[in-house]
Design a protein around this motif. Structure first.
Motif, PDB file in Angstrom:
ATOM      1  N   HIS A  28       0.558  -1.204   0.603  1.00 27.08           N
ATOM      2  CA  HIS A  28       0.080  -0.056  -0.334  1.00 27.08           C
ATOM      3  C   HIS A  28       0.500   1.305  -0.276  1.00 27.08           C
ATOM      4  O   HIS A  28       0.428   2.283  -0.673  1.00 27.08           O
ATOM      5  CB  HIS A  28      -0.999  -0.071   1.074  1.00 27.08           C
ATOM      6  N   ARG A  29       1.822   1.114   0.564  1.00 29.55           N
ATOM      7  CA  ARG A  29       2.606   2.156   0.766  1.00 29.55           C
ATOM      8  C   ARG A  29       3.936   2.479  -1.010  1.00 29.55           C
ATOM      9  O   ARG A  29       3.581   1.596  -1.969  1.00 29.55           O
ATOM     10  CB  ARG A  29       4.761   2.047   0.854  1.00 29.55           C
ATOM     11  N   SER A  30       3.907   3.750  -1.400  1.00 32.29           N
ATOM     12  CA  SER A  30       4.375   4.106  -2.762  1.00 32.29           C
ATOM     13  C   SER A  30       6.040   2.983  -2.822  1.00 32.29           C
ATOM     14  O   SER A  30       6.565   3.414  -2.344  1.00 32.29           O
ATOM     15  CB  SER A  30       4.530   5.691  -2.376  1.00 32.29           C
ATOM     16  N   THR A  36       4.291   5.375  -7.794  1.00 30.21           N
ATOM     17  CA  THR A  36       6.276   5.023  -7.826  1.00 30.21           C
ATOM     18  C   THR A  36       6.418   6.572  -8.547  1.00 30.21           C
ATOM     19  O   THR A  36       6.139   6.757  -9.383  1.00 30.21           O
ATOM     20  CB  THR A  36       5.924   4.114  -8.790  1.00 30.21           C
ATOM     21  N   TRP A  37       8.150   5.955  -7.033  1.00 25.85           N
ATOM     22  CA  TRP A  37       8.163   7.931  -7.726  1.00 25.85           C
ATOM     23  C   TRP A  37      10.111   6.978  -8.017  1.00 25.85           C
ATOM     24  O   TRP A  37      10.615   6.355  -7.231  1.00 25.85           O
ATOM     25  CB  TRP A  37       8.422   8.557  -6.127  1.00 25.85           C
ATOM     26  N   LEU A  67      12.065  14.168  -6.564  1.00 21.79           N
ATOM     27  CA  LEU A  67      11.113  13.385  -6.849  1.00 21.79           C
ATOM     28  C   LEU A  67      10.081  13.653  -7.871  1.00 21.79           C
ATOM     29  O   LEU A  67       8.870  14.517  -7.431  1.00 21.79           O
ATOM     30  CB  LEU A  67      10.757  12.529  -5.347  1.00 21.79           C
ATOM     31  N   ASP A  68       9.807  12.358  -8.905  1.00 30.71           N
ATOM     32  CA  ASP A  68       8.985  12.852 -10.178  1.00 30.71           C
ATOM     33  C   ASP A  68       8.052  10.970  -9.791  1.00 30.71           C
ATOM     34  O   ASP A  68       8.705  10.200  -9.656  1.00 30.71           O
ATOM     35  CB  ASP A  68       9.656  12.545 -11.504  1.00 30.71           C
ATOM     36  N   GLN A  69       6.923  11.364 -10.381  1.00 30.01           N
ATOM     37  CA  GLN A  69       6.007   9.934 -10.035  1.00 30.01           C
ATOM     38  C   GLN A  69       6.050   9.497 -11.598  1.00 30.01           C
ATOM     39  O   GLN A  69       5.522  10.737 -12.517  1.00 30.01           O
ATOM     40  CB  GLN A  69       4.368  10.691  -9.628  1.00 30.01           C
ATOM     41  N   VAL A  70       6.090   8.912 -11.763  1.00 29.33           N
ATOM     42  CA  VAL A  70       6.578   7.665 -12.731  1.00 29.33           C
ATOM     43  C   VAL A  70       5.267   7.009 -13.375  1.00 29.33           C
ATOM     44  O   VAL A  70       4.844   6.458 -14.571  1.00 29.33           O
ATOM     45  CB  VAL A  70       7.444   7.303 -13.506  1.00 29.33           C
ATOM     46  N   SER A  71       4.132   6.266 -12.079  1.00 28.30           N
ATOM     47  CA  SER A  71       3.301   5.554 -12.630  1.00 28.30           C
ATOM     48  C   SER A  71       2.070   6.519 -13.215  1.00 28.30           C
ATOM     49  O   SER A  71       1.426   7.159 -12.201  1.00 28.30           O
ATOM     50  CB  SER A  71       2.894   5.134 -11.524  1.00 28.30           C
ATOM     51  N   PRO A  72       1.523   5.328 -13.881  1.00 29.46           N
ATOM     52  CA  PRO A  72      -0.312   6.642 -14.522  1.00 29.46           C
ATOM     53  C   PRO A  72      -1.425   6.652 -13.847  1.00 29.46           C
ATOM     54  O   PRO A  72      -1.278   5.222 -12.252  1.00 29.46           O
ATOM     55  CB  PRO A  72      -0.320   5.109 -15.645  1.00 29.46           C
ATOM     56  N   TYR A  73      -1.375   7.251 -13.255  1.00 29.89           N
ATOM     57  CA  TYR A  73      -2.706   6.666 -12.519  1.00 29.89           C
ATOM     58  C   TYR A  73      -4.057   5.518 -12.311  1.00 29.89           C
ATOM     59  O   TYR A  73      -4.358   5.439 -13.340  1.00 29.89           O
ATOM     60  CB  TYR A  73      -4.447   8.989 -12.934  1.00 29.89           C
TER      61      TYR A  73
END
Length: 114
Positions: free
Chosen positions: A54-56, A103-104, A92-98
């Motif tokens: 459940h954690r990023s 995922t960062w 940090l950039d988020q790379v996972s789609p909605y």
């Protein structure tokens, strides 16, 4: 009759406007930044893909070293940074789609974003 209609309409309008909450007065809408360090996990930590899924996910050569601060608004997390003990800040950039697990990744070099 027209006077009575104006009084009723004015009273209804006053009642409606008086009961509308003001958004800027709601402290829960604050966007942060907040300490989100414990909301992240690296792929190499125990439980990253089972009990702690459940954690990023954080893909960073620094792991979870330092403090991770993020902004949040209506359940959406954005504008995260990782700050080391010497004050160096990494974006940090988020790379996972909605809709998928968050995922960062960290930028390779330090940044001085706030």
């Amino acid at each position: 009759m027209l006077k009575r209609l104006a009084v009723v309409a004015g009273s209804a309008l006053a009642l409606c406007l008086g009961s509308v909450p003001l958004a800027f007065a709601d402290e829960t809408l604050s966007t942060g930044p907040f300490d989100y360090t414990n909301n992240f996990i690296t792929p190499f930590e125990p439980g990253a893909f089972t009990t702690e899924s459940h954690r990023s996910l954080l893909l960073s050569p620094l792991g979870r070293t330092g403090r991770i601060d993020c902004h949040t608004f209506h359940g959406t997390t954005f504008k995260c940074t990782q700050t080391l003990s010497d004050g160096t800040v990494f974006i940090l950039d988020q790379v996972s789609p909605y809709g998928l697990r968050s995922t960062w990744i960290s930028h390779p070099g330090p940044s001085f974003a706030s």
